[in-house]
Design a protein around this motif. Structure first.
Motif, PDB file in Angstrom:
ATOM      1  N   ILE A   1       0.840  -1.202   0.000  1.00  0.00           N
ATOM      2  CA  ILE A   1       0.000   0.000   0.000  1.00  0.00           C
ATOM      3  C   ILE A   1       0.871   1.247   0.000  1.00  0.00           C
ATOM      4  CG2 ILE A   1      -1.770   1.287   1.275  1.00  0.00           C
ATOM      5  CD1 ILE A   1      -2.724  -1.394   0.051  1.00  0.00           C
TER       6      ILE A   1
ATOM      7  N   THR B   1      -1.171  -5.298   2.423  1.00  0.00           N
ATOM      8  CA  THR B   1      -2.463  -5.922   2.666  1.00  0.00           C
ATOM      9  C   THR B   1      -2.505  -7.325   2.067  1.00  0.00           C
ATOM     10  OG1 THR B   1      -4.858  -5.575   2.512  1.00  0.00           O
ATOM     11  CG2 THR B   1      -3.568  -4.968   0.599  1.00  0.00           C
TER      12      THR B   1
ATOM     13  N   THR C   1       5.717  -7.424   5.788  1.00  0.00           N
ATOM     14  CA  THR C   1       5.600  -5.988   6.060  1.00  0.00           C
ATOM     15  C   THR C   1       6.747  -5.519   6.938  1.00  0.00           C
ATOM     16  OG1 THR C   1       3.191  -6.205   5.871  1.00  0.00           O
ATOM     17  CG2 THR C   1       4.025  -4.170   6.820  1.00  0.00           C
TER      18      THR C   1
ATOM     19  N   THR D   1      -4.846  -5.831   6.737  1.00  0.00           N
ATOM     20  CA  THR D   1      -3.809  -4.847   6.432  1.00  0.00           C
ATOM     21  C   THR D   1      -2.823  -4.817   7.588  1.00  0.00           C
ATOM     22  OG1 THR D   1      -5.381  -3.522   5.167  1.00  0.00           O
ATOM     23  CG2 THR D   1      -3.390  -2.396   5.911  1.00  0.00           C
TER      24      THR D   1
ATOM     25  N   ASP E   1      -8.407  -5.578  10.264  1.00  0.00           N
ATOM     26  CA  ASP E   1      -9.264  -5.823   9.102  1.00  0.00           C
ATOM     27  C   ASP E   1      -9.995  -4.537   8.753  1.00  0.00           C
ATOM     28  OD1 ASP E   1     -11.039  -5.966  11.286  1.00  0.00           O
ATOM     29  OD2 ASP E   1     -11.381  -8.097  11.058  1.00  0.00           O
TER      30      ASP E   1
ATOM     31  N   ARG F   1      -8.965  -0.007  12.135  1.00  0.00           N
ATOM     32  CA  ARG F   1      -7.581   0.085  12.635  1.00  0.00           C
ATOM     33  C   ARG F   1      -7.524   0.102  14.162  1.00  0.00           C
ATOM     34  NH1 ARG F   1      -2.242   2.422  10.823  1.00  0.00           N
ATOM     35  NH2 ARG F   1      -0.976   1.676  12.531  1.00  0.00           N
TER      36      ARG F   1
END
Length: 146
Positions: free
Chosen positions: A27, A37, A65, A100, A121, A124
């Motif tokens: 992202i 994500t 990530t 994410t 999901d 946040r």
């Protein structure tokens, strides 16, 4: 998908076959931070009765990530390896929902990088998991071709 040697630096993180197979998408990336994500897909469901994405997908998303955050903090793509990855699962993801993750590389030493991450999901503020990781930095190696 692009070839490793011709892809822009941040996109190379996604060329790993595992990330590609899971459909991980970057992202955003900035110095020391990355957001990725994982989409919900039926073949990524852990329990068909719940339609919840498998925890292994969340683990892979957090690991990738965190690696993205480390590489962006270093400013060049060098070989790294996950030394330690602790994940606290706080709750299952919502049914039929992707996840994410955002990671922050908060400290680099000469040989080890340290990262914190969160995964969610839809909301946040309602986390699915948190992670803390340490990565070996192979700073003596030649940077990978850019």
């Amino acid at each position: 998908m692009s070839d490793w040697n011709t892809a822009p630096l941040p996109q190379r993180m996604l060329l790993a076959p595992h990330a590609d197979a899971l459909g991980l998408t970057m992202i955003s990336v900035e110095k020391g931070r990355g957001v990725m994500t994982a989409p919900w897909r039926e073949e990524l469901v852990g329990d068909p009765e719940t339609d919840v994405i498998a925890s292994g997908v969340v683990t892979a998303l957090l690991d990738h990530t965190c690696g993205l955050a480390i590489n962006s903090a270093m400013g060049e793509l060098v070989p790294i390896a996950t030394l330690d990855l602790r994940i606290d699962y706080l709750r299952p993801a919502a049914p039929r929902s992707g996840v994410t993750a955002e990671a922050h590389a908060y400290r680099l030493t000469r040989t080890v990088g340290f990262v914190r991450a969160e995964a969610w999901d839809a909301d946040r503020s309602d986390l699915v998991a948190t992670a803390q990781a340490a990565f070996m930095l192979n700073t003596r190696a030649q940077p990978l071709a850019s």
